[in-house]
Design a protein around this motif. Structure first.
Motif, short mmCIF file in Angstrom:
data_model
loop_
_atom_site.label_atom_id
_atom_site.label_comp_id
_atom_site.label_asym_id
_atom_site.label_seq_id
_atom_site.Cartn_x
_atom_site.Cartn_y
_atom_site.Cartn_z
N THR A 19 11.65 1.31 11.38
CA THR A 19 11.22 3.08 11.80
C THR A 19 11.51 3.94 9.94
OG1 THR A 19 12.64 3.25 13.70
CG2 THR A 19 12.19 4.77 12.57
N GLY A 24 11.66 6.39 7.56
CA GLY A 24 12.01 7.96 7.44
C GLY A 24 12.33 8.30 6.56
N LYS A 52 14.39 11.72 6.58
CA LYS A 52 15.47 12.72 7.12
C LYS A 52 16.34 12.66 8.02
CE LYS A 52 11.68 14.80 9.91
NZ LYS A 52 10.54 15.73 10.36
N ASP A 53 17.17 13.22 8.43
CA ASP A 53 17.89 13.01 9.70
C ASP A 53 17.19 11.94 10.73
OD1 ASP A 53 20.20 13.37 7.91
OD2 ASP A 53 20.96 15.02 9.36
N GLN A 54 17.96 11.37 11.36
CA GLN A 54 16.42 10.80 12.78
C GLN A 54 17.79 10.03 13.01
OE1 GLN A 54 12.95 9.35 12.04
NE2 GLN A 54 13.44 8.40 14.17
N GLU A 55 17.61 10.40 14.78
CA GLU A 55 18.05 9.47 15.91
C GLU A 55 17.57 8.22 16.47
OE1 GLU A 55 20.12 11.53 19.41
OE2 GLU A 55 21.19 13.55 17.75
N LEU A 56 18.38 7.21 16.50
CA LEU A 56 17.45 6.02 17.01
C LEU A 56 17.68 6.24 18.21
CD1 LEU A 56 18.59 3.17 14.06
CD2 LEU A 56 16.48 5.08 13.83
N THR A 99 22.31 7.01 14.47
CA THR A 99 21.92 8.06 13.36
C THR A 99 21.16 8.25 12.27
OG1 THR A 99 22.36 9.92 15.17
CG2 THR A 99 21.78 10.31 13.56
N GLN A 154 21.43 9.73 8.29
CA GLN A 154 21.20 10.76 7.66
C GLN A 154 21.06 10.52 6.43
OE1 GLN A 154 25.94 11.17 8.26
NE2 GLN A 154 25.59 12.94 10.58
#
Length: 150
Positions: free
Chosen positions: A65, A67, A69-73, A129, A131
């Protein structure tokens, strides 16, 4: 409360023992520049992180994955009593992995370093997550079941 302390300790140990490797400059993708289709200024996209070089026969719990920016897996459940995190990032800023049950950030080293760490955990859902602070680094992470240290 005892379980979150163990999880936080396991994650801390994970990043203290993270493995590093460096790939030659020739293998890094080069940044591309965007072309403007209107009068608005555009920025070139950030360089993509190095490949994660996942073990071939491991069960993937969270596929690669990427990205910036902040992202919840997605939640996952390790089936072998442990899981291995593979992470990399490129650019300015800081990237951390946070167990949402403990809120204790564990840094990922950026710019040419591949971070690998093993977390020993019961067969229960895990919630992580990503961050990002202080910039817009591009990150890449994957999680596989079991202990797969390089």
């Amino acid at each position: 409360m005892h379980r979150s302390t163990l999880t936080a300790a396991a994650l801390a140990a994970l990043f203290l023992t993270a493995g590093c490797s460096y790939e030659p400059e020739a293998k890094r993708p080069s940044p591309t520049t965007a072309t403007a289709s209107s009068g608005k200024p555009t920025q070139a996209p950030a360089t993509q992180p190095l490949g994660l070089d996942l073990p071939k026969n491991a069960q993937t719990l969270v596929p690669e994955t990427t990205g910036n920016k902040d992202q919840e897996l997605p939640a996952f459940t390790p089936q072998e009593g442990a899981y291995t995190l593979h992470a990399a990032c490129e650019g300015k800023g800081k990237v951390s992995i946070v167990d949402r049950d403990s809120n204790n950030p564990h840094p990922v080293t950026c710019n040419g370093v591949h971070t690998v760490g093993v977390v020993y955990e019961d067969k229960k859902p895990q919630h992580l997550t990503i961050q990002v602070t202080g910039g817009t680094p591009v990150w890449k992470i994957a999680v596989v079941s079991g202990n797969h240290q390089p």
